[in-house]
Design a protein around this motif. Structure first.
Motif, mmCIF file in Angstrom:
data_model
loop_
_atom_site.group_PDB
_atom_site.id
_atom_site.type_symbol
_atom_site.label_atom_id
_atom_site.label_comp_id
_atom_site.label_asym_id
_atom_site.label_seq_id
_atom_site.Cartn_x
_atom_site.Cartn_y
_atom_site.Cartn_z
ATOM 1 N N ALA A 177 0.839 -1.207 0.000
ATOM 2 C CA ALA A 177 0.000 0.000 0.000
ATOM 3 C C ALA A 177 0.872 1.255 0.000
ATOM 4 C CB ALA A 177 -0.931 -0.008 1.214
ATOM 5 N N GLY A 178 1.901 1.264 0.835
ATOM 6 C CA GLY A 178 2.786 2.425 0.901
ATOM 7 C C GLY A 178 3.526 2.647 -0.407
ATOM 8 N N GLN A 179 3.976 1.555 -0.980
ATOM 9 C CA GLN A 179 4.743 1.645 -2.221
ATOM 10 C C GLN A 179 3.850 2.045 -3.400
ATOM 11 O OE1 GLN A 179 8.173 1.852 -3.951
ATOM 12 N NE2 GLN A 179 8.145 1.066 -1.876
ATOM 13 N N LEU A 180 2.617 1.577 -3.384
ATOM 14 C CA LEU A 180 1.675 1.940 -4.443
ATOM 15 C C LEU A 180 1.344 3.436 -4.372
ATOM 16 C CD1 LEU A 180 -0.181 1.133 -6.743
ATOM 17 C CD2 LEU A 180 -1.770 0.170 -5.087
ATOM 18 N N ALA A 181 1.234 3.949 -3.144
ATOM 19 C CA ALA A 181 1.007 5.388 -2.989
ATOM 20 C C ALA A 181 2.197 6.170 -3.550
ATOM 21 C CB ALA A 181 0.791 5.726 -1.515
ATOM 22 N N ALA A 182 3.409 5.684 -3.296
ATOM 23 C CA ALA A 182 4.603 6.362 -3.812
ATOM 24 C C ALA A 182 4.657 6.273 -5.337
ATOM 25 C CB ALA A 182 5.865 5.747 -3.197
ATOM 26 N N LEU A 183 4.299 5.105 -5.883
ATOM 27 C CA LEU A 183 4.264 4.950 -7.347
ATOM 28 C C LEU A 183 3.320 5.984 -7.964
ATOM 29 C CD1 LEU A 183 4.784 3.259 -10.007
ATOM 30 C CD2 LEU A 183 2.781 1.909 -9.364
ATOM 31 N N ALA A 184 2.138 6.111 -7.372
ATOM 32 C CA ALA A 184 1.137 7.025 -7.930
ATOM 33 C C ALA A 184 1.552 8.480 -7.744
ATOM 34 C CB ALA A 184 -0.215 6.774 -7.272
ATOM 35 N N ARG A 185 2.000 8.827 -6.536
ATOM 36 C CA ARG A 185 2.218 10.239 -6.223
ATOM 37 C C ARG A 185 3.582 10.756 -6.660
ATOM 38 N NH1 ARG A 185 -2.152 11.557 -3.118
ATOM 39 N NH2 ARG A 185 -3.224 9.661 -2.528
ATOM 40 N N ARG A 186 4.599 9.904 -6.589
ATOM 41 C CA ARG A 186 5.929 10.403 -6.942
ATOM 42 C C ARG A 186 6.299 10.089 -8.391
ATOM 43 N NH1 ARG A 186 10.896 9.738 -4.320
ATOM 44 N NH2 ARG A 186 11.194 11.926 -4.765
ATOM 45 N N THR A 187 5.976 8.866 -8.844
ATOM 46 C CA THR A 187 6.438 8.474 -10.180
ATOM 47 C C THR A 187 5.465 8.876 -11.280
ATOM 48 O OG1 THR A 187 7.548 6.567 -9.206
ATOM 49 C CG2 THR A 187 7.248 6.545 -11.594
ATOM 50 N N LEU A 188 4.198 8.565 -11.095
ATOM 51 C CA LEU A 188 3.261 8.671 -12.218
ATOM 52 C C LEU A 188 2.587 10.023 -12.334
ATOM 53 C CD1 LEU A 188 1.602 5.137 -12.154
ATOM 54 C CD2 LEU A 188 3.606 5.916 -13.411
ATOM 55 N N ARG A 189 2.476 10.780 -11.236
ATOM 56 C CA ARG A 189 1.683 11.999 -11.296
ATOM 57 C C ARG A 189 2.151 12.921 -12.424
ATOM 58 N NH1 ARG A 189 0.006 15.564 -6.149
ATOM 59 N NH2 ARG A 189 -1.234 13.693 -5.782
ATOM 60 N N GLY A 190 3.453 13.124 -12.557
ATOM 61 C CA GLY A 190 3.972 14.028 -13.586
ATOM 62 C C GLY A 190 3.821 13.497 -14.994
ATOM 63 N N GLN A 191 3.482 12.213 -15.131
ATOM 64 C CA GLN A 191 3.368 11.610 -16.454
ATOM 65 C C GLN A 191 1.925 11.516 -16.927
ATOM 66 O OE1 GLN A 191 5.395 7.835 -16.666
ATOM 67 N NE2 GLN A 191 7.107 8.540 -15.448
ATOM 68 N N PHE A 192 0.981 11.650 -15.999
ATOM 69 C CA PHE A 192 -0.437 11.515 -16.346
ATOM 70 C C PHE A 192 -1.137 12.850 -16.078
ATOM 71 C CE2 PHE A 192 0.807 7.135 -15.955
ATOM 72 C CZ PHE A 192 -0.012 6.444 -16.812
ATOM 73 N N HIS A 193 -0.867 13.833 -16.959
ATOM 74 C CA HIS A 193 -1.462 15.151 -16.766
ATOM 75 C C HIS A 193 -2.980 15.084 -16.859
ATOM 76 C CE1 HIS A 193 2.619 16.415 -17.230
ATOM 77 N NE2 HIS A 193 2.679 15.949 -18.457
ATOM 78 N N ASP A 194 -3.468 14.050 -17.589
ATOM 79 C CA ASP A 194 -4.899 13.965 -17.852
ATOM 80 C C ASP A 194 -5.685 13.340 -16.703
ATOM 81 O OD1 ASP A 194 -3.168 11.987 -18.674
ATOM 82 O OD2 ASP A 194 -4.047 11.718 -20.659
ATOM 83 N N LEU A 195 -5.011 12.900 -15.641
ATOM 84 C CA LEU A 195 -5.723 12.278 -14.525
ATOM 85 C C LEU A 195 -5.841 13.232 -13.343
ATOM 86 C CD1 LEU A 195 -4.312 8.637 -14.413
ATOM 87 C CD2 LEU A 195 -6.502 9.438 -15.320
ATOM 88 N N ASP A 196 -6.961 13.131 -12.632
ATOM 89 C CA ASP A 196 -7.178 13.946 -11.439
ATOM 90 C C ASP A 196 -6.670 13.165 -10.218
ATOM 91 O OD1 ASP A 196 -8.073 15.331 -9.286
ATOM 92 O OD2 ASP A 196 -10.150 15.514 -9.969
ATOM 93 N N LEU A 227 0.175 5.647 7.079
ATOM 94 C CA LEU A 227 -0.575 5.213 5.897
ATOM 95 C C LEU A 227 -1.682 6.209 5.586
ATOM 96 C CD1 LEU A 227 -0.835 1.355 6.509
ATOM 97 C CD2 LEU A 227 0.374 2.477 4.631
ATOM 98 N N ARG A 228 -2.365 6.675 6.626
ATOM 99 C CA ARG A 228 -3.421 7.666 6.423
ATOM 100 C C ARG A 228 -2.858 8.944 5.821
ATOM 101 N NH1 ARG A 228 -6.481 7.316 11.724
ATOM 102 N NH2 ARG A 228 -5.011 8.995 12.143
ATOM 103 N N ASP A 229 -1.691 9.366 6.321
ATOM 104 C CA ASP A 229 -1.050 10.564 5.753
ATOM 105 C C ASP A 229 -0.745 10.385 4.268
ATOM 106 O OD1 ASP A 229 -1.101 11.481 8.315
ATOM 107 O OD2 ASP A 229 1.044 11.179 8.700
ATOM 108 N N LEU A 230 -0.417 9.152 3.875
ATOM 109 C CA LEU A 230 -0.108 8.881 2.466
ATOM 110 C C LEU A 230 -1.374 8.793 1.623
ATOM 111 C CD1 LEU A 230 2.615 6.090 2.907
ATOM 112 C CD2 LEU A 230 3.008 8.421 2.076
ATOM 113 N N GLY A 231 -2.530 8.919 2.268
ATOM 114 C CA GLY A 231 -3.784 8.859 1.522
ATOM 115 C C GLY A 231 -4.359 7.460 1.413
#
Lengths: 435, 435
Positions: A177-196, A227-231
């Motif tokens: 769960a922690g790693q998936l949050a990091a994948l979404a927020r740190r790695t992918l966010r800048g690559q998926f401009h079209d996602l909210d 975990l809650r802080d990570l969303g």
């Protein structure tokens, strides 16, 4: 001259591999049987599943580890049957051919597999996290979920694809769960401009009343808060009532109506059960099993009535130890000493005693919890201890350097070197694929 | 204010990705469509297939490469149809949903797929070498062949499993043959004490009268000699008459009885053909194709009668250039300039002219052949040139450093960091698997 005795070890995990290495100077022929050609450093498997590490960094080939050990042979195949009376093991290769191996000493260390608690049909929908192949398939599914969300013009569909349900709040579920949050927020966010980003939802369900149950209470609470802080949406007291290709139905232990979560991506981290061979051997050898299906072994790790058969690791119960690396390693080392003694080398080590070195789980790039013999660590200090211990236990310097380089790179840049979908055929749950 | 024009690029290979990057400042909405989420640096694919490199090192994600390019969107899916009259592309995602995209300018750069010359049933038996998934499956099959040979007690079976047939003596076949010899002799020999190295047999067949046909004659002869030194059995003038799960039947161009080679491992490197979409588009647009199935484009890379459609890379014929990286890159850059000009940015680049920078192929750890504008290199000097050029053309420093570290490690130790069987289900040819 008498013929050399043969030791057959089933399983090249922490327990079996350590037993094989402990026998390197034993005057015996050792055969290590495994379905995989590699040892798997499973504590970092979730980092393969999230694109951080290449598979090879946590999967050194068994033959390479044992290349210099001239008394040992590696045999690729699945141990499909043990005959404790004839003292033979049947090994079936991937091409279907079977062979029977006689043994003088048997070490059963074949480990465990996902436990769906009677709902085996969920295996075709919920991604497991036991093997390297499963981790790579999960990586494909996770990355594909973001791509499908980005391609969709339907907001409900986008929300569904950006919802991830992880069942099981033990170390595996928490770390993923922690790693998936990091994948979404740190790695992918800048690559998926079209996602909210507000559409992202990571739900971690645990049927007990705390995440990281094996840990002391202050560390559990720390992990929960972080975990809650990570969303991460942590739901305690919930278990899976149903899972299909469209989502998961959760049932609260405290009653109330079931809740439905619409998501194509459900990950199963709720529990394991010994491989099927365990039950067969226990029955034929007249041994009993505990409520988790593990063989109840004697205090010297042998199967009752069969001093020539040892059962260790996740499929054995000695002192009810947890299914993690350290007990398996210590049991492997122990049985190697017992067998060596029987072969005339070295003293008998006495009964098996477990030295608890502690337990750890990582939560985020700068946070891990660690309970080291009563010393409680968390935050960056916990993470440093976690990183040091995991690097130390990895097999071989190339793997250590590779993992360290990937960690540094991802920590510094947010990028992941293995952010790739290997196989578009497996991006949907098996149950949802066209025939 | 007029609406911005839309450029749709089909394919994120050398041609399509370069076109997308060339349009980074164009006043248009660019959509890059690909079936994979990554660009594939195919010149090093055989190094993934032999366990030398992790997949991620040669497969940077398209979204990461284009993350800063705000006028460009990446869409994961297969372009399944083009309507040149309505000016739309149909894109089908892995989950089966399709969407139609309108375009003002279309760049068709979807590349090629394996060509079995009318024997499509061979695809289920002979391993292809076009995608990352195929490379990983081939790695599984190669490593599994050695394991099965080691597990077998039947000498004939051991010989069969240690026989590898590669069909096609172009750069792909030659590089794979050399690398497979290195895998067997440098990496695996010390790990398989139970195998007789004399049983290893790597057969490279070529229907023409020389390996590396596109190279000048002295380099061809050098490559042929070096392959022989490595123990590769090079058979010129032979083509595949039949392939099944038990082996391959070879027919000599000079007559004589067919020869049968018993092996479960046949690798197809004999040729490629444009993706099926090419034929559909050519027919609907009224364009003609050459004998290789490539669209005959005008000297400005447009499809005759459709100045808004460009076809580049492996599926297009302009000046009959070979299907390698450099022409594709130059065509991608060229069409980006033409489109930019039409959008009011920059001068028209004139007609497409190819600048031949040379061609290279590696044979062994210390030997490669290179023909650089008439300068012929081979041996360590050729290898140094080869390594420098390949590192320079890789995308991004992490990939360069990763590849360099893996090369150095394997060169120095003989070990391969990705020597792992990921999936035991795919270790046999598809046709030989249980249903």
């Amino acid at each position: 001259m008498t013929a050399r005795q043969r030791v057959v070890i089933i399983g090249g995990g922490f327990a079996g591999l350590r037993a094989a290495r402990g026998l390197r100077r034993a005057p015996a022929d050792v055969v290590l049987v495994d379905r995989a050609n590699h040892h798997l450093f499973r504590p970092l498997l979730y980092q393969v599943a999230t694109g951080l590490l290449p598979a090879g960094d946590i999967a050194p080939p068994l033959r390479r580890i044992l290349a210099e050990q001239r008394n040992t042979r590696v045999l690729l195949g699945e141990a499909t049957a043990v005959n404790p009376h004839a003292q033979t093991v049947t090994v079936t290769a991937a091409d279907g051919t079977a062979q029977r191996l006689g043994y003088d000493h048997l070490v059963l260390a074949a480990g465990a597999t996902d436990n769906y608690f009677g709902h085996d049909q969920w295996a075709a929908v919920a991604a497991g996290m036991k093997t390297l192949r499963q981790a790579v398939e999960l990586r494909d599914r996770l990355l594909h979920a973001f791509e499908t969300a980005a391609a969709s013009r339907d907001e409900q569909a986008r929300r569904r694809w950006l919802t991830f349900a992880i069942v099981g709040g033990g170390p595996t579920g928490v770390e993923l769960a922690g790693q998936l949050a990091a994948l979404a927020r740190r790695t992918l966010r800048g690559q998926f401009h079209d996602l909210d980003p507000a559409h992202l939802r990571i739900v971690l369900t645990e049927h007990g009343d705390a995440v990281l149950a094996p840990f002391p209470d202050p560390l559990r609470r720390h992990a929960h808060r972080r975990l809650r802080d990570l969303g991460v949406d942590v739901r305690l007291g919930y278990s899976a009532a149903d899972i299909d290709e469209h989502g998961i139905t959760l049932q609260s232990a405290h009653g109330g109506d079931p809740q439905r979560l619409a998501t194509p991506t459900v990950i199963w981290a709720a529990g394991v059960t010994p491989v099927p061979l365990t039950a067969q051997l226990a029955e034929d050898a007249g041994a009993s099993r505990d409520h988790k299906g593990r063989i109840k072994v004697r205090p010297d790790c042998t199967v009752p009535g069969h001093p020539e058969i040892f059962a260790i690791g996740d499929l054995a119960n000695v002192h009810d130890l947890p299914g993690i690396a350290e007990p398996a390693l210590q049991q492997g080392r122990y049985v190697a000493k017992v067998i060596s003694h029987r072969l005339g080398r070295g003293p008998h080590p006495g009964l098996f005693r477990y030295l608890d070195l502690g337990t750890m789980a990582t939560i985020s790039p700068f946070d891990a919890v660690a309970d080291v013999r009563g010393l409680h660590l968390h935050g960056p200090l916990g993470k440093a201890a976690w990183a040091g211990v995991h690097l130390a236990f990895l097999t071989g310097w190339p793997n250590r350097l590779g993992v360290l380089a990937n960690w540094a790179w991802t920590l510094g840049s947010g990028r992941r070197q293995q952010q790739l979908i290997l196989d578009t055929r497996t991006v949907r749950p098996a149950a949802a694929r066209p025939a």
